[in-house]
Design an enzyme around this catalytic site. Structure first.
Site, short mmCIF file in Angstrom:
data_model
loop_
_atom_site.label_atom_id
_atom_site.label_comp_id
_atom_site.label_asym_id
_atom_site.label_seq_id
_atom_site.Cartn_x
_atom_site.Cartn_y
_atom_site.Cartn_z
N HIS A 40 1.02 -1.23 -0.07
CA HIS A 40 -0.02 0.09 -0.02
C HIS A 40 0.83 1.45 0.06
O HIS A 40 2.20 1.15 0.06
CB HIS A 40 -1.25 -0.07 1.08
CG HIS A 40 -0.40 -0.03 2.52
ND1 HIS A 40 0.39 -0.68 3.16
CD2 HIS A 40 -0.44 1.03 3.39
CE1 HIS A 40 0.69 -0.21 4.26
NE2 HIS A 40 0.30 0.99 4.46
N HIS A 42 0.95 5.76 0.87
CA HIS A 42 0.13 6.74 1.40
C HIS A 42 0.96 8.28 0.66
O HIS A 42 2.04 8.23 0.64
CB HIS A 42 0.44 7.01 3.18
CG HIS A 42 0.06 5.95 3.84
ND1 HIS A 42 -1.16 5.87 4.48
CD2 HIS A 42 0.77 4.63 4.41
CE1 HIS A 42 -1.22 4.67 5.12
NE2 HIS A 42 0.02 4.18 5.01
N TYR A 127 11.82 4.27 -0.35
CA TYR A 127 10.54 4.65 -1.16
C TYR A 127 9.81 5.74 -0.42
O TYR A 127 8.65 5.50 0.00
CB TYR A 127 9.60 3.54 -1.68
CG TYR A 127 10.63 2.52 -2.23
CD1 TYR A 127 11.09 2.74 -3.62
CD2 TYR A 127 10.75 1.20 -1.59
CE1 TYR A 127 12.03 1.52 -4.18
CE2 TYR A 127 11.55 0.21 -2.43
CZ TYR A 127 12.10 0.30 -3.48
OH TYR A 127 12.89 -0.43 -4.07
#
Length: 158
Positions: A40, A42, A127
């Site tokens: 996932h 954000h 990342y």
């Protein structure tokens, strides 16, 4: 992402970045803060004035990324509705209220790889926009250390 055991995002980060880049050209926005995790991501994004089409942008990013994976031969499973099961159907949107709220949300995002047990310190996760913040002198290189950051980061009940 729908499959929390997947590592599709970090395994294919170049395709994800390309999907973001194309979407930003078609529907401009600024990425203020981002972290890409295996399953996932954000992001805090700023849209142009009088533009609130977050959904259109996410739909485009998801579509471009999924089609790039399929085109490159990465197996992407379809769910029972025939949709690619790579992504959750919805996303959580939060309007930043003020500078303190921005800081709480950015801290939550940058600390997320530690929260998920991926690294001992936020700087160790490649990342993340944390690296951009450090280069710009906004945060120190040892931000987040290897300890716990306290606070609810804008989420209720924690």
């Amino acid at each position: 992402m729908d499959d929390r055991r997947s590592s599709a995002l970090v395994d294919n980060v170049a395709q994800l970045r390309a999907a973001f880049k194309t979407t930003r050209i078609e529907k401009p926005f600024t990425i203020d803060t981002i972290v890409i995790l295996p399953d996932h991501l954000h992001v805090i994004m700023t849209l142009p004035e009088n533009d609130s089409d977050f959904s259109g942008r996410w739909r485009r990013i998801k579509s471009l990324f999924t089609h790039r994976l399929v085109a490159s031969g990465v197996p992407v499973v379809r769910n029972h509705r025939g949709e690619f099961g790579l992504w959750q159907r919805r996303f959580w949107e939060h309007t930043i209220r003020d500078d303190a709220d921005f800081e709480r949300c950015a801290d939550y995002i940058h600390f997320n790889p530690v929260k998920h047990g991926l690294v001992a310190s936020p700087i160790d996760w490649p990342y993340s926009s944390l690296h951009r913040y450090i280069r710009a002198g906004i945060l120190p290189a040892d931000w987040g250390g290897s300890g716990e950051i306290t606070g609810n980061f804008g989420r209720r009940g924690e």
